[in-house]
Scaffold this motif. Structure first.
Motif, PDB file in Angstrom:
ATOM      1  N   ILE A   5      -9.781 -55.485   0.077  1.00 14.32           N
ATOM      2  CA  ILE A   5      -8.354 -55.714  -0.105  1.00 14.32           C
ATOM      3  C   ILE A   5      -8.143 -56.682  -1.264  1.00 14.32           C
ATOM      4  N   GLY A   6      -7.297 -56.301  -2.217  1.00 13.15           N
ATOM      5  CA  GLY A   6      -7.038 -57.119  -3.379  1.00 13.15           C
ATOM      6  C   GLY A   6      -6.170 -58.331  -3.081  1.00 13.15           C
ATOM      7  N   PRO A   7      -5.846 -59.138  -4.106  1.00 11.71           N
ATOM      8  CA  PRO A   7      -5.194 -60.442  -3.909  1.00 11.71           C
ATOM      9  C   PRO A   7      -3.841 -60.389  -3.211  1.00 11.71           C
ATOM     10  N   LEU A   8      -3.119 -59.263  -3.272  1.00 15.61           N
ATOM     11  CA  LEU A   8      -1.781 -59.208  -2.679  1.00 15.61           C
ATOM     12  C   LEU A   8      -1.757 -58.594  -1.287  1.00 15.61           C
ATOM     13  N   GLY A   9      -2.909 -58.193  -0.766  1.00 18.34           N
ATOM     14  CA  GLY A   9      -2.983 -57.793   0.624  1.00 18.34           C
ATOM     15  C   GLY A   9      -2.754 -56.322   0.899  1.00 18.34           C
ATOM     16  N   LEU A  10      -2.539 -56.008   2.179  1.00 16.91           N
ATOM     17  CA  LEU A  10      -2.508 -54.625   2.653  1.00 16.91           C
ATOM     18  C   LEU A  10      -1.783 -54.570   3.996  1.00 16.91           C
ATOM     19  N   ASP A  11      -0.977 -53.529   4.210  1.00 14.60           N
ATOM     20  CA  ASP A  11      -0.405 -53.221   5.523  1.00 14.60           C
ATOM     21  C   ASP A  11      -0.831 -51.815   5.922  1.00 14.60           C
ATOM     22  N   PHE A  12      -1.105 -51.627   7.215  1.00 14.30           N
ATOM     23  CA  PHE A  12      -1.447 -50.282   7.676  1.00 14.30           C
ATOM     24  C   PHE A  12      -1.094 -50.128   9.146  1.00 14.30           C
ATOM     25  N   THR A  13      -1.013 -48.877   9.567  1.00 13.44           N
ATOM     26  CA  THR A  13      -0.806 -48.519  10.966  1.00 13.44           C
ATOM     27  C   THR A  13      -2.021 -47.733  11.436  1.00 13.44           C
ATOM     28  N   TYR A  14      -2.519 -48.081  12.629  1.00 16.07           N
ATOM     29  CA  TYR A  14      -3.691 -47.406  13.181  1.00 16.07           C
ATOM     30  C   TYR A  14      -3.245 -46.288  14.121  1.00 16.07           C
ATOM     31  N   ARG A  15      -3.928 -45.153  14.010  1.00 18.89           N
ATOM     32  CA  ARG A  15      -3.684 -44.016  14.897  1.00 18.89           C
ATOM     33  C   ARG A  15      -5.015 -43.590  15.522  1.00 18.89           C
ATOM     34  N   GLY A  16      -5.070 -43.569  16.859  1.00 24.14           N
ATOM     35  CA  GLY A  16      -6.283 -43.066  17.490  1.00 24.14           C
ATOM     36  C   GLY A  16      -6.663 -43.838  18.727  1.00 24.14           C
ATOM     37  N   ASP A  17      -7.855 -43.534  19.242  1.00 29.55           N
ATOM     38  CA  ASP A  17      -8.389 -44.201  20.419  1.00 29.55           C
ATOM     39  C   ASP A  17      -8.746 -45.653  20.092  1.00 29.55           C
ATOM     40  N   PRO A  18      -8.888 -46.507  21.116  1.00 32.74           N
ATOM     41  CA  PRO A  18      -9.233 -47.910  20.859  1.00 32.74           C
ATOM     42  C   PRO A  18     -10.482 -48.052  19.982  1.00 32.74           C
ATOM     43  N   LEU A  19     -10.412 -49.002  19.042  1.00 32.84           N
ATOM     44  CA  LEU A  19     -11.484 -49.174  18.061  1.00 32.84           C
ATOM     45  C   LEU A  19     -11.527 -50.629  17.618  1.00 32.84           C
ATOM     46  N   SER A  20     -12.745 -51.183  17.495  1.00 33.75           N
ATOM     47  CA  SER A  20     -12.916 -52.554  17.018  1.00 33.75           C
ATOM     48  C   SER A  20     -12.876 -52.595  15.494  1.00 33.75           C
ATOM     49  N   ALA A  21     -12.371 -53.708  14.972  1.00 34.17           N
ATOM     50  CA  ALA A  21     -12.336 -53.924  13.527  1.00 34.17           C
ATOM     51  C   ALA A  21     -12.551 -55.400  13.246  1.00 34.17           C
ATOM     52  N   GLY A  22     -13.109 -55.687  12.074  1.00 33.42           N
ATOM     53  CA  GLY A  22     -13.307 -57.065  11.637  1.00 33.42           C
ATOM     54  C   GLY A  22     -12.675 -57.290  10.281  1.00 33.42           C
ATOM     55  N   MET A  23     -12.136 -58.499  10.087  1.00 37.80           N
ATOM     56  CA  MET A  23     -11.481 -58.850   8.827  1.00 37.80           C
ATOM     57  C   MET A  23     -11.964 -60.225   8.414  1.00 37.80           C
ATOM     58  N   ALA A  24     -12.407 -60.353   7.157  1.00 38.33           N
ATOM     59  CA  ALA A  24     -12.929 -61.627   6.661  1.00 38.33           C
ATOM     60  C   ALA A  24     -12.855 -61.626   5.139  1.00 38.33           C
ATOM     61  N   GLY A  25     -13.285 -62.735   4.539  1.00 41.90           N
ATOM     62  CA  GLY A  25     -13.245 -62.890   3.091  1.00 41.90           C
ATOM     63  C   GLY A  25     -12.040 -63.690   2.667  1.00 41.90           C
TER      64      GLY A  25
END
Length: 300
Positions: A56-76
């Protein structure tokens, strides 16, 4: 099948994995994450196997998730995160469910953040990697940066082995360490000395190919012989352009260059350098090749 729908996408947002090391002799850069520690941490925080990242670049990101439960990690870096409108700490491990809305925006520090899932982003493997080099249209999603309206499918992940990580080797405000380059002797001793004692400002002219510096102390204002026969370059090389502008080559750098290289930022500090925002001042510190080798090894 799970998927994410991108609703807001800042510049310089791409898909990256470990990259394509070993192909530079064929004119193909490795690409891969600008901040490998942030990339690795985004997976480690999930405590499960993860696939390629959205860098993800300096100005960020928005999103919507569709689907079954899923783990995600965010760092940096240090970004701000909201989940369905509620603030969350950064970095973060999240359990995504149908219609989860994520917003990642700039925080106090860093140019790049990493979003990784316990799944694989469904884009083709090209030369063994899903990494994007948008300059040459290679890899990722159609060889380009991501944009609002893109939808990315997430598929089952095949185990590709352990993540690699390494300990931090310097604090954010420490000088950027480098080794002297093959063209260092083209610069008189006073210029070489000034390069290690002067402050340079990170300019807004940055991308995955390179970061230009503002020479606020006019260190290279009188430098001569700034055009050479092109030869091989590598990420971290400090090129001095024909007008005296220093530029640090980054992960998507071109394979050859025709400007003198006074030094090369060591592998252990290039990730840290990539996260320094425009307008900040940096100073460079020379180290030996042996020292650079001692602290450059990635660990399982």
């Amino acid at each position: 099948m799970s998927r994410i729908v991108l609703t807001r996408v800042g510049p310089m947002t791409t898909i990256q994995d470990d990259g394509r090391p070993g192909l530079f002799a064929h004119g193909i850069g490795a690409s891969g994450p600008m901040d490998r520690n942030g990339y690795a941490m985004a997976a480690a925080i999930t405590e499960v196997l993860c696939g390629a990242a959205i860098e993800i670049g300096p100005l960020g990101l928005d999103f919507t998730y569709r689907g079954d439960p899923l783990s995600a990690g965010m760092a940096g870096g240090t970004f701000t995160l909201t989940v369905d409108g509620e603030p969350r700490p950064w970095p973060a491990r999240l359990d995504l469910v149908e219609n989860t809305k994520i917003s990642i925006k700039p925080g106090p520090q860093g140019n790049y953040a990493y979003l990784r899932f316990a799944a694989q982003i469904d884009v083709p493997l090209i030369l063994g990697s899903r990494s994007t080099n948008a300059t040459v249209g290679l890899g990722g999603l159609d060889g380009r940066m991501l944009a609002a309206g893109d939808e990315l499918s997430l598929i089952d992940l095949i185990d590709t082995g352990p993540e690699l990580t390494r300990p931090e080797t310097a604090s954010p405000g420490d000088p950027i360490r480098f080794v002297w380059g093959i063209h260092a002797d083209l610069f008189p001793a006073p210029i070489r000395s000034a390069f290690t004692t002067s402050d340079f400002r990170i300019s807004s002219r940055m991308d995955r190919m390179g970061v230009r510096l503002d020479d606020t102390g006019s260190v290279f204002a009188d430098a001569k012989l700034l055009n050479l026969v092109s030869d091989a370059v590598v990420p971290g090389d400090v090129q001095i352009l024909g007008d005296g502008t220093p530029i640090i080559l980054m992960r998507d750098n071109q394979p050859t260059g025709g400007y003198p290289r006074i030094g090369t930022v060591i592998d252990a500090d290039l990730d840290r350098f990539a996260q320094i925002r425009a307008g900040k001042m940096v100073r460079f510190e020379p180290v030996s090749v042996a020292h650079a080798h001692r602290i450059s090894k990635w660990l399982p």
